[in-house]
Design a protein around this motif. Structure first.
Motif, PDB file in Angstrom:
ATOM      1  N   VAL A 224       0.848  -1.198   0.000  1.00 43.40           N
ATOM      2  CA  VAL A 224       0.000   0.000   0.000  1.00 43.40           C
ATOM      3  C   VAL A 224       0.881   1.245   0.000  1.00 43.40           C
ATOM      4  O   VAL A 224       0.694   2.179  -0.792  1.00 43.40           O
ATOM      5  N   GLN A 225       1.885   1.254   0.875  1.00 44.37           N
ATOM      6  CA  GLN A 225       2.780   2.401   0.964  1.00 44.37           C
ATOM      7  C   GLN A 225       3.534   2.630  -0.332  1.00 44.37           C
ATOM      8  O   GLN A 225       3.672   3.755  -0.804  1.00 44.37           O
ATOM      9  N   THR A 226       4.019   1.545  -0.913  1.00 41.77           N
ATOM     10  CA  THR A 226       4.745   1.656  -2.173  1.00 41.77           C
ATOM     11  C   THR A 226       3.866   2.319  -3.227  1.00 41.77           C
ATOM     12  O   THR A 226       4.280   3.249  -3.914  1.00 41.77           O
ATOM     13  N   GLY A 227       2.627   1.833  -3.323  1.00 37.70           N
ATOM     14  CA  GLY A 227       1.711   2.389  -4.315  1.00 37.70           C
ATOM     15  C   GLY A 227       1.432   3.853  -4.067  1.00 37.70           C
ATOM     16  O   GLY A 227       1.463   4.674  -4.981  1.00 37.70           O
ATOM     17  N   GLN A 228       1.177   4.163  -2.813  1.00 38.98           N
ATOM     18  CA  GLN A 228       0.826   5.532  -2.497  1.00 38.98           C
ATOM     19  C   GLN A 228       1.964   6.508  -2.811  1.00 38.98           C
ATOM     20  O   GLN A 228       1.758   7.528  -3.456  1.00 38.98           O
ATOM     21  N   PHE A 229       3.179   6.179  -2.371  1.00 37.93           N
ATOM     22  CA  PHE A 229       4.269   7.133  -2.541  1.00 37.93           C
ATOM     23  C   PHE A 229       4.787   7.170  -3.971  1.00 37.93           C
ATOM     24  O   PHE A 229       5.238   8.207  -4.442  1.00 37.93           O
ATOM     25  N   LEU A 230       4.677   6.065  -4.661  1.00 40.65           N
ATOM     26  CA  LEU A 230       5.064   6.086  -6.058  1.00 40.65           C
ATOM     27  C   LEU A 230       4.118   7.001  -6.844  1.00 40.65           C
ATOM     28  O   LEU A 230       4.539   7.842  -7.632  1.00 40.65           O
ATOM     29  N   GLU A 231       2.840   6.850  -6.571  1.00 36.68           N
ATOM     30  CA  GLU A 231       1.856   7.680  -7.258  1.00 36.68           C
ATOM     31  C   GLU A 231       2.032   9.151  -6.881  1.00 36.68           C
ATOM     32  O   GLU A 231       1.978  10.032  -7.734  1.00 36.68           O
ATOM     33  N   ARG A 232       2.268   9.390  -5.611  1.00 36.82           N
ATOM     34  CA  ARG A 232       2.371  10.774  -5.168  1.00 36.82           C
ATOM     35  C   ARG A 232       3.596  11.450  -5.780  1.00 36.82           C
ATOM     36  O   ARG A 232       3.521  12.595  -6.237  1.00 36.82           O
ATOM     37  N   ALA A 233       4.721  10.752  -5.808  1.00 38.49           N
ATOM     38  CA  ALA A 233       5.928  11.315  -6.410  1.00 38.49           C
ATOM     39  C   ALA A 233       5.672  11.627  -7.878  1.00 38.49           C
ATOM     40  O   ALA A 233       6.019  12.697  -8.382  1.00 38.49           O
ATOM     41  N   ASP A 234       5.028  10.690  -8.548  1.00 40.02           N
ATOM     42  CA  ASP A 234       4.732  10.887  -9.972  1.00 40.02           C
ATOM     43  C   ASP A 234       3.861  12.129 -10.156  1.00 40.02           C
ATOM     44  O   ASP A 234       4.116  12.947 -11.027  1.00 40.02           O
ATOM     45  N   LYS A 235       2.822  12.274  -9.329  1.00 37.27           N
ATOM     46  CA  LYS A 235       1.910  13.408  -9.496  1.00 37.27           C
ATOM     47  C   LYS A 235       2.605  14.727  -9.191  1.00 37.27           C
ATOM     48  O   LYS A 235       2.351  15.732  -9.840  1.00 37.27           O
ATOM     49  N   THR A 236       3.483  14.740  -8.207  1.00 36.48           N
ATOM     50  CA  THR A 236       4.186  15.979  -7.902  1.00 36.48           C
ATOM     51  C   THR A 236       5.038  16.410  -9.100  1.00 36.48           C
ATOM     52  O   THR A 236       5.039  17.573  -9.478  1.00 36.48           O
ATOM     53  N   THR A 237       5.715  15.463  -9.725  1.00 41.64           N
ATOM     54  CA  THR A 237       6.510  15.846 -10.902  1.00 41.64           C
ATOM     55  C   THR A 237       5.595  16.383 -12.002  1.00 41.64           C
ATOM     56  O   THR A 237       5.964  17.314 -12.713  1.00 41.64           O
ATOM     57  N   ARG A 238       4.430  15.820 -12.136  1.00 46.23           N
ATOM     58  CA  ARG A 238       3.541  16.251 -13.220  1.00 46.23           C
ATOM     59  C   ARG A 238       2.928  17.620 -12.940  1.00 46.23           C
ATOM     60  O   ARG A 238       2.774  18.451 -13.846  1.00 46.23           O
ATOM     61  N   ILE A 239       2.584  17.833 -11.689  1.00 40.31           N
ATOM     62  CA  ILE A 239       2.013  19.146 -11.349  1.00 40.31           C
ATOM     63  C   ILE A 239       3.072  20.233 -11.515  1.00 40.31           C
ATOM     64  O   ILE A 239       2.811  21.315 -12.023  1.00 40.31           O
ATOM     65  N   LEU A 240       4.283  19.908 -11.119  1.00 37.31           N
ATOM     66  CA  LEU A 240       5.388  20.865 -11.259  1.00 37.31           C
ATOM     67  C   LEU A 240       5.671  21.168 -12.730  1.00 37.31           C
ATOM     68  O   LEU A 240       6.149  22.242 -13.082  1.00 37.31           O
ATOM     69  N   ASP A 241       5.325  20.243 -13.568  1.00 41.28           N
ATOM     70  CA  ASP A 241       5.618  20.375 -14.995  1.00 41.28           C
ATOM     71  C   ASP A 241       4.566  21.202 -15.737  1.00 41.28           C
ATOM     72  O   ASP A 241       4.742  21.545 -16.898  1.00 41.28           O
ATOM     73  N   VAL A 242       3.467  21.549 -15.052  1.00 49.44           N
ATOM     74  CA  VAL A 242       2.357  22.212 -15.733  1.00 49.44           C
ATOM     75  C   VAL A 242       2.789  23.510 -16.423  1.00 49.44           C
ATOM     76  O   VAL A 242       2.376  23.807 -17.527  1.00 49.44           O
ATOM     77  N   ARG A 243       3.675  24.284 -15.752  1.00 46.51           N
ATOM     78  CA  ARG A 243       4.023  25.607 -16.300  1.00 46.51           C
ATOM     79  C   ARG A 243       5.346  25.606 -17.051  1.00 46.51           C
ATOM     80  O   ARG A 243       5.979  26.639 -17.201  1.00 46.51           O
ATOM     81  N   TYR A 244       5.804  24.453 -17.501  1.00 47.37           N
ATOM     82  CA  TYR A 244       7.158  24.416 -18.061  1.00 47.37           C
ATOM     83  C   TYR A 244       7.306  25.271 -19.317  1.00 47.37           C
ATOM     84  O   TYR A 244       8.381  25.759 -19.636  1.00 47.37           O
ATOM     85  N   GLU A 245       6.201  25.494 -20.021  1.00 47.05           N
ATOM     86  CA  GLU A 245       6.324  26.240 -21.277  1.00 47.05           C
ATOM     87  C   GLU A 245       6.694  27.689 -21.060  1.00 47.05           C
ATOM     88  O   GLU A 245       7.157  28.370 -21.977  1.00 47.05           O
ATOM     89  N   THR A 246       6.501  28.182 -19.850  1.00 48.09           N
ATOM     90  CA  THR A 246       6.890  29.561 -19.576  1.00 48.09           C
ATOM     91  C   THR A 246       8.363  29.663 -19.171  1.00 48.09           C
ATOM     92  O   THR A 246       8.876  30.741 -18.950  1.00 48.09           O
ATOM     93  N   LEU A 247       9.013  28.503 -19.057  1.00 40.96           N
ATOM     94  CA  LEU A 247      10.412  28.493 -18.606  1.00 40.96           C
ATOM     95  C   LEU A 247      11.364  28.385 -19.788  1.00 40.96           C
ATOM     96  O   LEU A 247      11.010  27.815 -20.811  1.00 40.96           O
ATOM     97  N   PRO A 248      12.566  28.918 -19.632  1.00 45.61           N
ATOM     98  CA  PRO A 248      13.583  28.663 -20.655  1.00 45.61           C
ATOM     99  C   PRO A 248      13.950  27.178 -20.651  1.00 45.61           C
ATOM    100  O   PRO A 248      13.756  26.497 -19.637  1.00 45.61           O
ATOM    101  N   GLU A 249      14.444  26.708 -21.764  1.00 44.80           N
ATOM    102  CA  GLU A 249      14.742  25.281 -21.860  1.00 44.80           C
ATOM    103  C   GLU A 249      15.754  24.842 -20.820  1.00 44.80           C
ATOM    104  O   GLU A 249      15.634  23.789 -20.200  1.00 44.80           O
ATOM    105  N   ARG A 250      16.780  25.667 -20.650  1.00 43.77           N
ATOM    106  CA  ARG A 250      17.767  25.406 -19.611  1.00 43.77           C
ATOM    107  C   ARG A 250      17.908  26.618 -18.711  1.00 43.77           C
ATOM    108  O   ARG A 250      17.710  27.755 -19.150  1.00 43.77           O
ATOM    109  N   GLY A 251      18.282  26.378 -17.459  1.00 44.43           N
ATOM    110  CA  GLY A 251      18.510  27.473 -16.523  1.00 44.43           C
ATOM    111  C   GLY A 251      17.213  27.994 -15.938  1.00 44.43           C
ATOM    112  O   GLY A 251      16.130  27.782 -16.480  1.00 44.43           O
ATOM    113  N   ALA A 252      17.347  28.667 -14.797  1.00 47.60           N
ATOM    114  CA  ALA A 252      16.174  29.208 -14.130  1.00 47.60           C
ATOM    115  C   ALA A 252      15.944  30.634 -14.590  1.00 47.60           C
ATOM    116  O   ALA A 252      16.902  31.359 -14.864  1.00 47.60           O
ATOM    117  N   PRO A 253      14.656  31.054 -14.728  1.00 47.82           N
ATOM    118  CA  PRO A 253      14.385  32.436 -15.129  1.00 47.82           C
ATOM    119  C   PRO A 253      14.842  33.401 -14.052  1.00 47.82           C
ATOM    120  O   PRO A 253      14.777  33.081 -12.861  1.00 47.82           O
TER     121      PRO A 253
END
Lengths: 478, 364
Positions: B164-193
């Protein structure tokens, strides 16, 4: 709420012909009087909500949504005095003993056939007779470990056997859950009235299963084999497995190697010794029976034959609940046990017998006709309640396939006060006790009382709009 | 423990977590719109489309809807029965998995999950949604958190619990990366704005709120919101329970509880991949990540998580055995899958043995 209750003819469980309460219902009536209408409604609602929330439901076949329904539960208990129950218990024990002896006999010497008690034709033509198992030694000689026998009462209140379910009878989880629901709804009643408990069913079942372990081994691994979550009795399967503390497995969890059965676990393969299977013979092993079965375990039958695993119930028990074989059970009791049957059958006519067939065809509008190998209220004709066209359809079927049909006079099931649409009315009930055979025969007091909720209906099956009641077997007779 | 049971527990946990994350993602973005001005169709599409993309179900979306309007996206993510990852379908799938292992769950856990399921399948759910979407999402989020609490407090912490824990944290990690990725188009390809305008700051704070990270973030970084800090917090923070590092830490711990491998060692690919990914997060810095490209990094992270899931499946669930009956087994498996697929086609809810989207190419 019971004040204005009147029996509408036929045998009533609660009141006698004069309308007086039967003595074993009096204590209940006294206590029930004190329950007000709003209180009753609140209890009813709580019970229903609990059933739904706990997912105590059955699946309705043919429903595209995969919908689950609760099995309607009626709060008015069916009560059986202890003396009456003892009689039933003796009758059921006698019957299961005869059935197990019969199965052993027909899969071995077939003495009963040779002695002319049952015509060979009936056995060989039985859809559930498994030639593959002739001369196979079933562990401890127990073919049917779990049997559900349906009882009804005629107009004089005599108990009659309607049918035996010797394959995979279901419904026992409702017996246990109904009791829990009643204890929550009416906690005060049990002590005062004195009701025999049913909670030990799971332990008794486990004992029976362990008893048939291969080679009498001491600590067998027992599992329950289910067809899966889409089966209508899936709730019951998980319920029983949990109560017994055993694994519930599907076909794909099991694996046969070198005629031994293993289950696939996260730590690799683990041996399995006894399988309480809730899958019909046809589906249990695609290499032997139906090739298209995706529920079974390839090689399981071979492992069974090799004596490395035990099955409950054994394979081929279906011949004993063939409705044609049912007619012969009283004769079996006489033949094997030299006793008179304690619980009589409903009079039955065999369409395959010339004289009986003639009678059936002439009296179709008065008879109930059943297919010999169907269950669940499917494939039957209730003459008095059917249209001409339906009757004619059955007439053709009977003529075409006489072996497949039997007929019985319409027995008016006893009725029991039941809450329906705001008032208490009489509804027809039957009773399915569950009989376990192991080291000894054990029957939990009572069983599943099923009730036909539609007025006048005598079909109590859950798939056909039936409900259920808690069944109270008293410690005493009042 | 039966392999099938472990598998169902794992997926039950994943689907519960999935429903909760989508609920937060949609909820926050609906609220964000209230703060934006001059919303024409184009800007609205620019707002919603990345959200669909983040879920990884873009293709499925455009099969059902011509344009990424707010209504289409929310319908797709919340109710759409054709989207196996919608909130409704996730809860149905979680409940279906739970039903298959009902005997392994406590009554409390089962009742709560069943309650949530009955709610979401009732006409009431739509009504609540129409009256107040945030009330609706609150119901889902609270339900998921409630389930987490019940699981934690009532389940035996045995092997099943670690699945259960494996499933939960694997899913949560995956979702955090995806949510963080939502605004990537406003970012430069490399480096921080170097800097962000006010509207962008709002969007990045929405990212934080989608991960329930707003309060935690403020307590560490103060009120200034910029992509570099947001990414650092959501990827590398070692104490925030939804950061990728934290989740992978828990995941790594859980898989070791299952295999018995000590920290720093491995017994199978699951342990190996989880440990390796964790080390990378522990010893990585946010500047390196931005230099590499945040979007690419997040993509890689998702692949790594999928590989851990696949390794888990191979190690514990799918065990190919050599035997003369092998051919039958294969056939049996195929039939099982077909039957479930058939049910899917008939609109039933389902899910097991990795039949949901694919075992390996998990999308949100």
């Amino acid at each position: 709420m019971l004040k204005n209750y009147a029996s509408n003819g036929g045998f009533d469980e609660m009141v006698d012909a004069q309308g007086a309460f039967r003595s074993h219902y009096r204590k209940f009536q006294k206590l029930f009087q004190k329950v007000s209408r709003p209180e009753f409604d609140a209890k009813r609602q709580t019970v229903d909500t609990n059933f739904l929330r706990q997912g105590i439901t059955f699946n309705v076949y043919g429903d595209a949504q995969g919908a689950e329904k609760i099995f309607p539960f009626d709060l008015l208990p069916r009560i059986i005095p202890s003396k009456e129950w003892e009689q039933i218990e003796r009758g059921l024990a006698q019957r299961i003993t005869a059935l197990n002896l019969f199965l052993h006999d027909i899969y071995h010497e077939q003495k009963i056939v040779k002695d002319g008690v049952i015509p060979q034709y009936f056995i060989l033509s039985g859809k559930h007779f498994r030639r593959e198992f002739v001369n196979f030694e079933v562990p401890k000689g127990i073919y049917i470990s779990v049997c559900g026998t349906d009882l009804i009462r005629d107009k004089d209140g005599n108990y009659l056997v309607l049918e035996d379910n010797g394959r995979c009878p279901s419904g026992v989880s409702y017996v246990l859950e109904n009791r829990r629901a009643m204890k929550r709804a009416f906690p005060g009643m049990f002590e005062t009235i004195g009701v025999q408990p049913v909670d030990h069913y799971a332990q008794e079942l486990l004992k029976s299963l362990r008893y048939i372990a291969p080679g009498g081994m001491a600590d067998p691994t027992v599992v329950l084999l289910t067809p899966g979550a889409y089966n209508s009795a899936y709730f019951e399967h998980t319920y029983l497995a949990r109560q017994m503390g055993i694994e519930i497995v599907e076909g794909r969890d099991l694996f046969v190697r070198d005629s031994r059965v293993y289950m696939r676990t996260t730590k690799g393969l683990q041996p399995v010794h006894v399988i309480y299977r809730r899958i019909d013979d046809d589906f249990i092993d695609p290499t032997v029976f139906r090739k298209d079965s995706m529920l079974g375990v390839p090689g399981l039958v071979h492992a069974y034959r090799a004596g490395n695993v035990s099955l409950a119930n054994s394979i081929g028990t279906g011949i004993a609940d063939d409705k044609v074989m049912y007619c012969f059970v009283p004769k079996m009791i006489k033949y094997y046990l030299d006793q008179e049957p304690i619980l009589p059958n409903v009079p039955t006519y065999l369409a395959s017998e010339e004289a009986d067939r003639k009678y059936i065809l002439e009296n179709l509008p008065q008879l109930v006709v059943k297919a010999a190998n169907e269950s669940g209220g499917y494939g039957m004709l209730i003459g008095p309640k059917s249209s001409k066209a339906e009757i004619e359809k059955f007439r053709e079927k009977i003529i075409a396939e006489p072996r497949n049909y039997i007929a019985q006079p319409m027995v008016f099931l006893s009725q029991h006060p039941t809450y329906c649409d705001g008032k208490v009315e009489g509804r027809h009930v039957d009773l399915r006790p569950f009989i376990l055979s192991g080291e000894r025969i054990s029957i939990i007091p009572g069983g599943l009382t099923r009730v036909a909720l539609r007025k006048g209906s005598i079909v109590v099956n859950s798939s056909q709009g039936g409900g259920s009641k808690d069944t109270w077997v008293l410690y005493g007779d009042e | 423990m039966l392999s099938r049971v472990a598998h169902s527990l794992y997926w039950m946990a994943r689907y519960i977590e999935r429903a909760e994350n989508i609920a937060r993602l949609v909820d926050v973005n609906l609220q964000l719109l209230l703060d934006l001005r001059n919303l024409d169709e184009k800007r609205l599409a620019a707002h919603w489309l990345p959200i669909v993309k983040a879920t990884g179900d873009e293709e499925a979306f455009f099969k059902l809807h011509p344009r990424a309007t707010g209504q289409a996206v929310t319908e797709f993510l919340v109710f759409q029965s054709e989207n196996p990852n919608s909130i409704v379908q996730s809860i149905c799938a979680a409940r279906e998995n739970a039903r298959m292992v009902r005997d392994q769950l406590t009554l409390e856990l089962w009742e709560e999950l069943n309650r949530l399921y009955l709610f979401i399948r009732s006409p009431q759910a739509r009504k609540v949604w129409q009256r107040s979407p945030s009330e609706f999402f609150q119901e889902i989020k609270a339900g998921s958190l409630h389930l987490n609490g019940i699981a934690n407090a009532t389940l035996i912490h045995n092997e099943g619990w670690w699945f259960v824990q494996t499933g939960q944290f694997l899913e949560r990690a995956d979702k955090t990366t995806r949510i963080l990725d939502v605004r990537y188009e406003t970012l430069p390809e490399r480096g921080a704005p170097k800097s962000v305008n006010q509207a962008e700051a709002l969007e990045w704070s929405a990212v934080l709120r989608s991960c329930s990270a707003w309060d935690a973030y403020k307590s560490i970084y103060g009120a200034e919101v910029n992509p570099r800090l947001v990414a650092e917090f959501l990827l590398l923070n070692d104490n925030f329970p939804r950061s990728v590092r934290f989740c992978v830490g828990e995941l790594n711990y859980a898989v070791r509880q299952i295999s018995g491998a000590a920290e720093g060692y491995f017994r199978n690919d699951t342990d190996k991949l989880a440990g390796r990914f964790l080390a990378e997060l522990q010893f990585g810095t946010i500047d390196e990540i931005f230099d590499y490209g945040l979007h690419q990094y997040l993509d890689d992270a998702q692949v790594k998580l999928n590989n851990i899931g696949a390794a888990l499946f191979n190690a514990y669930i799918y065990q190919p055995f050599e035997s003369p009956d092998g051919a039958h087994m294969v056939q049996q498996e195929e039939q099982q899958q077909q039957s479930v697929e058939l049910r899917m086609a008939n609109g039933e809810s389902f899910s097991k043995f990795g039949i949901r989207n694919s075992e390996f190419g998990i999308s949100l």
